[in-house]
Design a protein around this motif. Structure first.
Motif, mmCIF file in Angstrom:
data_model
loop_
_atom_site.group_PDB
_atom_site.id
_atom_site.type_symbol
_atom_site.label_atom_id
_atom_site.label_comp_id
_atom_site.label_asym_id
_atom_site.label_seq_id
_atom_site.Cartn_x
_atom_site.Cartn_y
_atom_site.Cartn_z
ATOM 1 N N LEU A 1 -63.297 -20.002 -88.462
ATOM 2 C CA LEU A 1 -62.841 -19.215 -87.327
ATOM 3 C C LEU A 1 -64.059 -18.873 -86.485
ATOM 4 C CD1 LEU A 1 -60.279 -16.853 -89.021
ATOM 5 C CD2 LEU A 1 -59.789 -18.554 -87.273
ATOM 6 N N PRO A 2 -64.059 -19.105 -85.221
ATOM 7 C CA PRO A 2 -62.995 -19.785 -84.514
ATOM 8 C C PRO A 2 -62.981 -21.284 -84.821
ATOM 9 C CG PRO A 2 -64.805 -19.357 -83.006
ATOM 10 C CD PRO A 2 -65.179 -18.725 -84.329
ATOM 11 N N THR A 3 -61.840 -21.879 -84.578
ATOM 12 C CA THR A 3 -61.718 -23.326 -84.756
ATOM 13 C C THR A 3 -62.482 -24.018 -83.627
ATOM 14 O OG1 THR A 3 -59.655 -23.318 -83.505
ATOM 15 C CG2 THR A 3 -59.467 -23.168 -85.902
ATOM 16 N N PRO A 4 -62.750 -25.309 -83.763
ATOM 17 C CA PRO A 4 -63.444 -26.031 -82.680
ATOM 18 C C PRO A 4 -62.693 -25.926 -81.348
ATOM 19 C CG PRO A 4 -63.325 -27.373 -84.658
ATOM 20 C CD PRO A 4 -62.482 -26.171 -84.903
ATOM 21 N N GLY A 5 -63.434 -26.040 -80.286
ATOM 22 C CA GLY A 5 -62.852 -25.931 -78.945
ATOM 23 C C GLY A 5 -61.692 -26.885 -78.712
ATOM 24 N N ALA A 6 -61.826 -28.120 -79.197
ATOM 25 C CA ALA A 6 -60.753 -29.104 -78.988
ATOM 26 C C ALA A 6 -59.463 -28.653 -79.664
ATOM 27 C CB ALA A 6 -61.180 -30.472 -79.513
ATOM 28 N N ALA A 7 -59.577 -28.018 -80.831
ATOM 29 C CA ALA A 7 -58.386 -27.529 -81.535
ATOM 30 C C ALA A 7 -57.760 -26.359 -80.777
ATOM 31 C CB ALA A 7 -58.758 -27.105 -82.958
ATOM 32 N N ARG A 8 -58.583 -25.484 -80.242
ATOM 33 C CA ARG A 8 -58.060 -24.348 -79.475
ATOM 34 C C ARG A 8 -57.395 -24.823 -78.184
ATOM 35 N NH1 ARG A 8 -63.132 -22.395 -80.778
ATOM 36 N NH2 ARG A 8 -63.755 -22.283 -78.596
ATOM 37 N N ILE A 9 -57.979 -25.812 -77.547
ATOM 38 C CA ILE A 9 -57.376 -26.368 -76.321
ATOM 39 C C ILE A 9 -56.028 -27.006 -76.658
ATOM 40 C CG2 ILE A 9 -57.583 -28.194 -74.585
ATOM 41 C CD1 ILE A 9 -60.645 -27.576 -74.595
ATOM 42 N N ALA A 10 -55.984 -27.784 -77.735
ATOM 43 C CA ALA A 10 -54.726 -28.426 -78.136
ATOM 44 C C ALA A 10 -53.660 -27.382 -78.450
ATOM 45 C CB ALA A 10 -54.953 -29.336 -79.340
ATOM 46 N N SER B 1 -50.269 -26.959 -76.377
ATOM 47 C CA SER B 1 -49.021 -27.089 -77.119
ATOM 48 C C SER B 1 -48.108 -25.894 -76.877
ATOM 49 C CB SER B 1 -49.322 -27.236 -78.612
ATOM 50 O OG SER B 1 -48.131 -27.250 -79.363
ATOM 51 N N LEU B 2 -48.636 -24.700 -77.022
ATOM 52 C CA LEU B 2 -47.827 -23.498 -76.770
ATOM 53 C C LEU B 2 -47.277 -23.489 -75.350
ATOM 54 C CD1 LEU B 2 -49.884 -20.690 -78.536
ATOM 55 C CD2 LEU B 2 -47.577 -21.466 -79.129
ATOM 56 N N THR B 3 -48.120 -23.856 -74.393
ATOM 57 C CA THR B 3 -47.688 -23.892 -72.999
ATOM 58 C C THR B 3 -46.556 -24.887 -72.793
ATOM 59 O OG1 THR B 3 -49.922 -23.283 -72.291
ATOM 60 C CG2 THR B 3 -48.475 -24.271 -70.623
ATOM 61 N N PHE B 4 -46.718 -26.092 -73.321
ATOM 62 C CA PHE B 4 -45.678 -27.111 -73.163
ATOM 63 C C PHE B 4 -44.371 -26.683 -73.827
ATOM 64 C CE2 PHE B 4 -49.300 -30.412 -72.983
ATOM 65 C CZ PHE B 4 -49.389 -30.306 -71.610
ATOM 66 N N TRP B 5 -44.438 -26.117 -75.033
ATOM 67 C CA TRP B 5 -43.218 -25.740 -75.750
ATOM 68 C C TRP B 5 -42.526 -24.542 -75.126
ATOM 69 C CZ3 TRP B 5 -40.458 -28.913 -78.371
ATOM 70 C CH2 TRP B 5 -41.062 -30.017 -78.951
ATOM 71 N N VAL B 6 -43.282 -23.588 -74.607
ATOM 72 C CA VAL B 6 -42.651 -22.488 -73.878
ATOM 73 C C VAL B 6 -41.941 -23.053 -72.645
ATOM 74 C CG1 VAL B 6 -43.120 -20.428 -72.477
ATOM 75 C CG2 VAL B 6 -44.129 -20.653 -74.758
ATOM 76 N N GLY B 7 -42.569 -24.009 -71.985
ATOM 77 C CA GLY B 7 -41.938 -24.668 -70.837
ATOM 78 C C GLY B 7 -40.679 -25.419 -71.223
ATOM 79 N N VAL B 8 -40.697 -26.093 -72.374
ATOM 80 C CA VAL B 8 -39.496 -26.799 -72.858
ATOM 81 C C VAL B 8 -38.343 -25.815 -73.024
ATOM 82 C CG1 VAL B 8 -38.498 -27.978 -74.859
ATOM 83 C CG2 VAL B 8 -40.689 -28.754 -73.935
ATOM 84 N N LEU C 1 -50.943 -20.930 -83.157
ATOM 85 C CA LEU C 1 -51.563 -19.601 -83.189
ATOM 86 C C LEU C 1 -52.679 -19.548 -84.230
ATOM 87 C CD1 LEU C 1 -48.399 -17.371 -82.708
ATOM 88 C CD2 LEU C 1 -50.235 -17.791 -81.045
ATOM 89 N N ARG C 2 -52.556 -20.305 -85.312
ATOM 90 C CA ARG C 2 -53.650 -20.400 -86.283
ATOM 91 C C ARG C 2 -54.845 -21.116 -85.663
ATOM 92 N NH1 ARG C 2 -57.738 -20.951 -88.247
ATOM 93 N NH2 ARG C 2 -58.325 -21.190 -90.417
ATOM 94 N N LEU C 3 -54.574 -22.192 -84.911
ATOM 95 C CA LEU C 3 -55.662 -22.903 -84.232
ATOM 96 C C LEU C 3 -56.391 -21.986 -83.262
ATOM 97 C CD1 LEU C 3 -53.967 -26.355 -83.477
ATOM 98 C CD2 LEU C 3 -55.656 -25.844 -85.255
ATOM 99 N N LEU C 4 -55.653 -21.060 -82.660
ATOM 100 C CA LEU C 4 -56.247 -20.119 -81.711
ATOM 101 C C LEU C 4 -56.880 -18.919 -82.409
ATOM 102 C CD1 LEU C 4 -53.469 -20.214 -78.982
ATOM 103 C CD2 LEU C 4 -55.749 -21.223 -78.869
ATOM 104 N N GLY C 5 -56.700 -18.820 -83.719
ATOM 105 C CA GLY C 5 -57.273 -17.710 -84.469
ATOM 106 C C GLY C 5 -56.532 -16.403 -84.292
#
Length: 162
Positions: free
Chosen positions: A132-141, A145-152, A49-53
């Protein structure tokens, strides 16, 4: 020896039989597993969430990572150990369980996502630590990550119902 035979042998191990036959051992291990997963997902979500700002905007990524990652890794080790114990108690059934397989795939994808992030965007974090905002690659990661962990969590919860 075929995989199914190895899983059956694991399931027949004395510790696995004890877990499967005990009225309290499996639930106790499951409680530990759930608490560990909450700590893993919670600490990872803080950083994502910090990476996403979205949160912790007043704190640098490096400082937040230094605070959360020891908790993440400790809790992940506990989740791994407790998960392996639960798996051993019914290895052949879990292996055939589709939600279990999806959960394992999502765990693998979360690990790959983390490795790619640390080998790419995070290498230059000292340049964008407070940005802020963080680089695009960080926001994508962070999003992945959030998507994968919610799925887990979702598929992990579903395992017991199939």
């Amino acid at each position: 020896m075929a995989l199914i035979d190895m899983l059956a042998a694991l399931e027949a191990a004395p510790f696995a039989v004890a877990i499967a036959e005990s009225p309290w051992l499996f639930p106790a291990i499951e409680v530990i597993h759930v608490i560990a997963i909450v700590l893993v997902v919670g600490s990872i979500a803080m950083l994502d969430l910090r990476l996403l700002g979205v949160s912790r905007r007043d704190q640098g990524v490096i400082e937040l990572a230094n605070e959360t990652l020891p908790w993440t890794w400790g809790a992940f080790g506990l989740a791994l150990c407790s998960g392996l114990l639960m798996f051993a108690s019914a290895a052949t059934r879990y292996f055939d369980n589709i939600p279990f397989r999806v959960k394992m795939l999502l765990l693998l994808l979360a690990g790959i996502n983390m490795a790619i992030f640390h080998l790419s965007a995070y290498r230059s974090v000292h340049h964008w630590n407070n940005q802020l905002p963080t680089p695009g690659a960080a926001r994508i990661a962070g999003t992945m990550s959030l998507t994968f962990w919610v799925g887990v969590v979702f598929f992990g919860r579903w395992i017991g119902f199939v």
